[in-house]
Design an enzyme around this catalytic site. Structure first.
Site, PDB file in Angstrom:
ATOM      1  N   GLY A 160      -0.511   4.999  -0.824  1.00  0.00           N
ATOM      2  CA  GLY A 160      -1.631   5.414  -0.099  1.00  0.00           C
ATOM      3  C   GLY A 160      -0.883   6.371   0.934  1.00  0.00           C
ATOM      4  N   GLY A 166       0.852   4.160   3.644  1.00  0.00           N
ATOM      5  CA  GLY A 166       1.992   3.670   3.179  1.00  0.00           C
ATOM      6  C   GLY A 166       3.045   4.279   2.634  1.00  0.00           C
ATOM      7  N   CYS A 206     -12.509   1.876  14.405  1.00  0.00           N
ATOM      8  CA  CYS A 206     -13.722   1.511  14.052  1.00  0.00           C
ATOM      9  C   CYS A 206     -14.044   0.197  14.461  1.00  0.00           C
ATOM     10  CB  CYS A 206     -14.184   1.810  12.630  1.00  0.00           C
ATOM     11  SG  CYS A 206     -13.240   0.822  11.509  1.00  0.00           S
ATOM     12  N   PRO A 216      -4.961   2.691  14.371  1.00  0.00           N
ATOM     13  CA  PRO A 216      -5.012   4.157  14.233  1.00  0.00           C
ATOM     14  C   PRO A 216      -6.256   4.692  14.377  1.00  0.00           C
ATOM     15  CG  PRO A 216      -3.763   3.068  12.294  1.00  0.00           C
ATOM     16  CD  PRO A 216      -4.694   1.957  13.020  1.00  0.00           C
ATOM     17  N   THR A 217      -6.299   5.886  15.016  1.00  0.00           N
ATOM     18  CA  THR A 217      -7.473   6.972  14.873  1.00  0.00           C
ATOM     19  C   THR A 217      -7.591   7.431  13.401  1.00  0.00           C
ATOM     20  OG1 THR A 217      -8.613   8.671  16.164  1.00  0.00           O
ATOM     21  CG2 THR A 217      -6.340   9.055  15.461  1.00  0.00           C
ATOM     22  N   HIS A 238     -12.300  10.628   3.593  1.00  0.00           N
ATOM     23  CA  HIS A 238     -12.611  10.949   5.060  1.00  0.00           C
ATOM     24  C   HIS A 238     -12.940  12.497   5.330  1.00  0.00           C
ATOM     25  CE1 HIS A 238     -10.501   7.253   5.434  1.00  0.00           C
ATOM     26  NE2 HIS A 238     -11.627   6.821   6.401  1.00  0.00           N
ATOM     27  N   TYR A 297     -16.455  -3.362   7.133  1.00  0.00           N
ATOM     28  CA  TYR A 297     -14.937  -2.791   7.224  1.00  0.00           C
ATOM     29  C   TYR A 297     -14.311  -3.307   8.698  1.00  0.00           C
ATOM     30  CZ  TYR A 297     -11.140   0.605   7.292  1.00  0.00           C
ATOM     31  OH  TYR A 297      -9.870   1.483   7.543  1.00  0.00           O
ATOM     32  N   GLY A 311       0.617  -1.180  -0.163  1.00  0.00           N
ATOM     33  CA  GLY A 311       0.107  -0.085  -0.077  1.00  0.00           C
ATOM     34  C   GLY A 311       0.688   1.283   0.089  1.00  0.00           C
ATOM     35  N   HIS A 312       1.954   1.040  -0.689  1.00  0.00           N
ATOM     36  CA  HIS A 312       3.015   2.179  -0.627  1.00  0.00           C
ATOM     37  C   HIS A 312       2.458   3.623  -1.161  1.00  0.00           C
ATOM     38  CE1 HIS A 312       3.591   0.593  -4.553  1.00  0.00           C
ATOM     39  NE2 HIS A 312       4.198   1.825  -4.782  1.00  0.00           N
ATOM     40  N   ARG A 343     -13.762  21.474   0.224  1.00  0.00           N
ATOM     41  CA  ARG A 343     -15.145  22.023   0.284  1.00  0.00           C
ATOM     42  C   ARG A 343     -14.985  23.487   0.387  1.00  0.00           C
ATOM     43  NH1 ARG A 343     -19.096  18.380  -0.446  1.00  0.00           N
ATOM     44  NH2 ARG A 343     -18.939  16.486   0.552  1.00  0.00           N
TER      45      ARG A 343
HETATM   46  N1  LIG Z   1      -6.920   7.072   6.546  1.00  0.00           N
HETATM   47  C1  LIG Z   1      -7.436   6.816   7.789  1.00  0.00           C
HETATM   48  O1  LIG Z   1      -7.990   7.701   8.399  1.00  0.00           O
HETATM   49  C2  LIG Z   1      -7.134   5.652   8.507  1.00  0.00           C
HETATM   50  C3  LIG Z   1      -6.703   4.374   7.889  1.00  0.00           C
HETATM   51  N2  LIG Z   1      -6.092   3.213   8.538  1.00  0.00           N
HETATM   52  C4  LIG Z   1      -5.553   2.065   7.896  1.00  0.00           C
HETATM   53  O2  LIG Z   1      -4.405   2.501   7.517  1.00  0.00           O
HETATM   54  C5  LIG Z   1      -3.983   1.687   6.302  1.00  0.00           C
HETATM   55  C6  LIG Z   1      -3.744   2.463   5.112  1.00  0.00           C
HETATM   56  O3  LIG Z   1      -4.820   3.335   4.939  1.00  0.00           O
HETATM   57  P1  LIG Z   1      -4.768   4.687   3.923  1.00  0.00           P
HETATM   58  O4  LIG Z   1      -3.307   5.064   3.699  1.00  0.00           O
HETATM   59  O5  LIG Z   1      -5.670   5.782   4.484  1.00  0.00           O
HETATM   60  O6  LIG Z   1      -5.549   4.121   2.559  1.00  0.00           O
HETATM   61  P2  LIG Z   1      -5.081   4.620   1.001  1.00  0.00           P
HETATM   62  O7  LIG Z   1      -6.583   4.285   0.396  1.00  0.00           O
HETATM   63  O8  LIG Z   1      -4.677   5.975   0.984  1.00  0.00           O
HETATM   64  O9  LIG Z   1      -4.092   3.521   0.469  1.00  0.00           O
HETATM   65  C7  LIG Z   1      -4.289   2.141   0.445  1.00  0.00           C
HETATM   66  C8  LIG Z   1      -3.382   1.664  -0.344  1.00  0.00           C
HETATM   67  O10 LIG Z   1      -3.642   0.335  -0.508  1.00  0.00           O
HETATM   68  C9  LIG Z   1      -3.719  -0.336  -1.915  1.00  0.00           C
HETATM   69  N3  LIG Z   1      -4.684  -1.279  -2.315  1.00  0.00           N
HETATM   70  C10 LIG Z   1      -5.606  -1.200  -2.002  1.00  0.00           C
HETATM   71  N4  LIG Z   1      -6.379  -2.539  -2.429  1.00  0.00           N
HETATM   72  C11 LIG Z   1      -5.123  -3.141  -3.172  1.00  0.00           C
HETATM   73  C12 LIG Z   1      -5.063  -4.300  -3.906  1.00  0.00           C
HETATM   74  N5  LIG Z   1      -6.259  -5.234  -4.118  1.00  0.00           N
HETATM   75  N6  LIG Z   1      -3.761  -4.769  -4.365  1.00  0.00           N
HETATM   76  C13 LIG Z   1      -2.562  -3.727  -3.925  1.00  0.00           C
HETATM   77  N7  LIG Z   1      -2.903  -2.551  -3.405  1.00  0.00           N
HETATM   78  C14 LIG Z   1      -4.014  -2.331  -3.080  1.00  0.00           C
HETATM   79  C15 LIG Z   1      -3.660   1.182  -2.580  1.00  0.00           C
HETATM   80  O11 LIG Z   1      -3.317   1.009  -3.921  1.00  0.00           O
HETATM   81  P3  LIG Z   1      -3.452   2.172  -5.194  1.00  0.00           P
HETATM   82  O12 LIG Z   1      -2.629   3.246  -4.617  1.00  0.00           O
HETATM   83  O13 LIG Z   1      -3.136   1.446  -6.378  1.00  0.00           O
HETATM   84  O14 LIG Z   1      -5.158   2.317  -5.111  1.00  0.00           O
HETATM   85  C16 LIG Z   1      -3.362   2.213  -1.751  1.00  0.00           C
HETATM   86  O15 LIG Z   1      -1.939   2.108  -2.079  1.00  0.00           O
HETATM   87  C17 LIG Z   1      -5.429   0.639   5.916  1.00  0.00           C
HETATM   88  O16 LIG Z   1      -5.419  -0.411   6.454  1.00  0.00           O
HETATM   89  C18 LIG Z   1      -6.600   1.564   6.774  1.00  0.00           C
HETATM   90  O17 LIG Z   1      -7.586   0.877   7.491  1.00  0.00           O
HETATM   91  C19 LIG Z   1      -6.700   3.119  10.097  1.00  0.00           C
HETATM   92  C20 LIG Z   1      -7.129   4.108  10.432  1.00  0.00           C
HETATM   93  C21 LIG Z   1      -7.596   5.510   9.876  1.00  0.00           C
HETATM   94  C1  LIG Z   2     -11.161   6.379   9.926  1.00  0.00           C
HETATM   95  C2  LIG Z   2     -12.634   5.961   9.831  1.00  0.00           C
HETATM   96  O1  LIG Z   2     -13.392   6.495   9.129  1.00  0.00           O
HETATM   97  C3  LIG Z   2     -14.793   6.133   8.680  1.00  0.00           C
HETATM   98  O2  LIG Z   2     -15.448   6.755   9.968  1.00  0.00           O
HETATM   99  P1  LIG Z   2     -15.818   8.209  10.346  1.00  0.00           P
HETATM  100  O3  LIG Z   2     -14.948   8.527  11.140  1.00  0.00           O
HETATM  101  O4  LIG Z   2     -17.326   8.219  10.646  1.00  0.00           O
HETATM  102  O5  LIG Z   2     -15.749   8.958   8.638  1.00  0.00           O
HETATM  103  P2  LIG Z   2     -15.596  10.221   7.960  1.00  0.00           P
HETATM  104  O6  LIG Z   2     -14.215  10.753   8.426  1.00  0.00           O
HETATM  105  O7  LIG Z   2     -16.061  10.073   6.906  1.00  0.00           O
HETATM  106  O8  LIG Z   2     -16.680  11.211   8.796  1.00  0.00           O
HETATM  107  C4  LIG Z   2     -16.495  11.699   9.951  1.00  0.00           C
HETATM  108  C5  LIG Z   2     -17.654  12.728  10.237  1.00  0.00           C
HETATM  109  O9  LIG Z   2     -17.707  13.825   9.350  1.00  0.00           O
HETATM  110  C6  LIG Z   2     -18.890  13.961   8.923  1.00  0.00           C
HETATM  111  N1  LIG Z   2     -18.624  14.883   7.763  1.00  0.00           N
HETATM  112  C7  LIG Z   2     -19.248  15.927   7.353  1.00  0.00           C
HETATM  113  N2  LIG Z   2     -18.787  16.630   6.291  1.00  0.00           N
HETATM  114  C8  LIG Z   2     -18.014  15.177   5.664  1.00  0.00           C
HETATM  115  C9  LIG Z   2     -17.995  15.164   4.242  1.00  0.00           C
HETATM  116  O10 LIG Z   2     -17.877  16.123   3.497  1.00  0.00           O
HETATM  117  N3  LIG Z   2     -17.197  14.231   4.134  1.00  0.00           N
HETATM  118  C10 LIG Z   2     -17.114  13.198   4.862  1.00  0.00           C
HETATM  119  N4  LIG Z   2     -16.458  12.067   4.650  1.00  0.00           N
HETATM  120  N5  LIG Z   2     -17.529  13.260   6.424  1.00  0.00           N
HETATM  121  C11 LIG Z   2     -18.034  14.622   6.596  1.00  0.00           C
HETATM  122  C12 LIG Z   2     -19.491  12.673   8.835  1.00  0.00           C
HETATM  123  O11 LIG Z   2     -20.828  12.703   8.789  1.00  0.00           O
HETATM  124  C13 LIG Z   2     -18.823  12.156  10.143  1.00  0.00           C
HETATM  125  O12 LIG Z   2     -19.860  12.445  11.310  1.00  0.00           O
HETATM  126  C14 LIG Z   2     -14.955   4.910   8.662  1.00  0.00           C
HETATM  127  O13 LIG Z   2     -16.094   4.614   7.723  1.00  0.00           O
HETATM  128  C15 LIG Z   2     -13.717   3.989   8.717  1.00  0.00           C
HETATM  129  O14 LIG Z   2     -13.324   4.005   7.349  1.00  0.00           O
HETATM  130  C16 LIG Z   2     -12.796   4.493   9.515  1.00  0.00           C
HETATM  131  O15 LIG Z   2     -12.023   3.663  10.370  1.00  0.00           O
END
Ligand SMILES: NC(=O)C1=CN([C@@H]2O[C@H](COP(=O)(O)OP(=O)(O)OC[C@H]3O[C@@H](n4cnc5c(N)ncnc54)[C@H](OP(=O)(O)O)[C@@H]3O)[C@@H](O)[C@H]2O)C=CC1
Ligand SMILES: C[C@H]1O[C@H](OP(=O)(O)OP(=O)(O)OC[C@H]2O[C@@H](n3cnc4c(=O)[nH]c(N)nc43)[C@H](O)[C@@H]2O)[C@@H](O)[C@@H](O)C1=O
Length: 333
Positions: free
Chosen positions: A31, A34, A126, A180-181, A196, A153, A28-29, A204
């Site tokens: 993302g 990553g 979550c 992670p949060t 998110h 999820y 996931g590098h 926005r």
């Molecule tokens: N973002 C957040 O707020 C939070 C994230 N996490 C966890 O952290 C981890 C990383 O999340 P985050 O970096 O935000 O997610 P991203 O969506 O930014 O990155 C996910 C990465 O996974 C890769 N990927 C997804 N599906 C596949 C697949 N089938 N084969 C190969 N690569 C794949 C994507 O590749 P590509 O670039 O090609 O799409 C991308 O590089 C996850 O486990 C997530 O649950 C936990 C808590 C909060």
């Molecule tokens: C990291 C965590 O992220 C997800 O959970 P979440 O924290 O609820 O996700 P969120 O960031 O999308 O929203 C946070 C709050 O914000 C409000 N909100 C307002 N306005 C916008 C808006 O414009 N976009 C989004 N996305 N949310 C909005 C929204 O209604 C909610 O009350 C999990 O599904 C799961 O993936 C997980 O683990």
């Protein structure tokens, strides 16, 4: 510039769990997480191994096992997942359940079969019950019903924790899990349908200011509370855990403070220069009311968050603007 960019974190001491010469596969590098982990490991002098999704779909168990057997990394960071905000989780439950289960099965089983000694699995806050006592301790896992908007999820992530614990129990593998949060930072997803909340708000408010609009409508009531951690702090936490933790229980990663979505919106509006009205679409889900993590286990290992929220938002906004100007649309593929 964020604090973490201005003052590099101290080098992680070489450890029996993660020797300085360890070769590490980061799944996931590309993302948010990553890419931050790659930056941090590279700064530590580690050899980092990556594969684009086009070359290796991690849902493919046979292909992933063959890749890991061929490359034989010393350690794996599993940051590949199907990830998204509240709307994407609600509307696409199948890939949020199935892709994540399949990726975890491929990577964790493939790593063990290839003799990988060390693995860090990334879950999410979550996984905890919707009404868990706050701040949420790691032992709240499986003590109550989950938040419905992201239950598929969350269940996939809980299965991942159990998979890691099972490899520990049956084979004595030094595999660990971090929870992670809500994260944000450079490399985040700014697509308004799938992102998110934090990147959505940046986009926005910026676009409303640019278009001269005097109102922005956000989702839900604005009352839920969330904790936001900069992804560079998360990357530091991953290093701390890889170098110094080898326990059965997952470890929470958060900054220890939360705020309402309304307060977040006011901060993001201020950073982006939007001075108009904020409206709330209560037809959209709020999700879980609060999920503040107890991070005492991680701080007990010496880790501290370093990026203040407002600085982190400003740096993320600057990153998004620069990327937008340099590369056209800011959405990820
Ligand atoms: N973002 C957040 O707020 C939070 C994230 N996490 C966890 O952290 C981890 C990383 O999340 P985050 O970096 O935000 O997610 P991203 O969506 O930014 O990155 C996910 C990465 O996974 C890769 N990927 C997804 N599906 C596949 C697949 N089938 N084969 C190969 N690569 C794949 C994507 O590749 P590509 O670039 O090609 O799409 C991308 O590089 C996850 O486990 C997530 O649950 C936990 C808590 C909060
Ligand atoms: C990291 C965590 O992220 C997800 O959970 P979440 O924290 O609820 O996700 P969120 O960031 O999308 O929203 C946070 C709050 O914000 C409000 N909100 C307002 N306005 C916008 C808006 O414009 N976009 C989004 N996305 N949310 C909005 C929204 O209604 C909610 O009350 C999990 O599904 C799961 O993936 C997980 O683990």
């Amino acid at each position: 510039m964020t604090d973490s960019q201005a003052v590099p974190p101290p080098p992680t001491p070489s450890s029996p769990y993660l020797p300085r010469q360890a070769r590490i596969f980061v799944a996931g590098h590309r993302g948010l997480v990553g890419s931050a982990v790659v930056r941090r490991l590279t700064a530590e002098g580690h050899e980092v191994i990556t594969r684009d999704r086009a070359a290796l779909d991690l849902r493919d168990a046979a292909g992933t096992a063959a890749f890991l057997a061929d490359v034989r990394p010393d350690a794996v960071v599993l940051a590949a997942a199907k990830v998204g905000g509240i709307l994407a989780n609600s509307t696409q439950p199948v890939p949020f359940l199935e892709d994540n289960l399949r990726i975890q099965l491929s990577v964790i089983a493939g790593a063990h079969a290839a003799g990988v000694a060390r693995l860090l699995f990334l879950g999410s806050s979550c996984i905890y019950p919707k009404h868990a006592p706050q701040p949420i301790r790691e032992d709240a896992l499986l003590t109550g019903p989950l938040e419905p908007t992201n239950e598929p999820y969350a269940l996939a992530k809980i299965a991942g924790i159990c998979q890691v614990q099972s490899y520990r129990r049956q084979y004595g593998a030094a595999y660990i899990s971090a929870m992670p949060t809500n994260l944000y930072g450079p490399g985040d997803n700014f697509d308004l349908e799938t992102s998110h909340v934090l990147p959505a708000l940046v986009r926005r408010f910026h676009e409303a200011r640019e278009a001269g609009r005097d109102e922005v409508t956000l989702w839900g009531s604005g009352t839920p509370r969330r904790e936001f951690l900069h992804v560079d702090d998360l990357a530091d936490a991953c290093l701390t855990l890889l170098a110094g933790y080898d326990g059965d229980a997952p470890v929470n990663v958060g900054c220890g403070e939360d705020l309402t979505i309304r307060e977040l919106a006011e901060t993001v509006a201020d950073v982006t220069g939007f001075t108009g009205r904020i409206a709330w679409d209560t037809g959209k889900p709020d999700g879980t009311p609060r999920k503040l993590l107890d991070v005492s286990k991680l701080t007990g290992l010496g880790w501290r968050p370093r990026v203040p929220l407002r600085d982190g938002i400003a740096a993320t906004y600057a990153w998004w603007l620069a990327r937008r100007e340099g590369e056209g649309p800011a959405d990820r593929p």
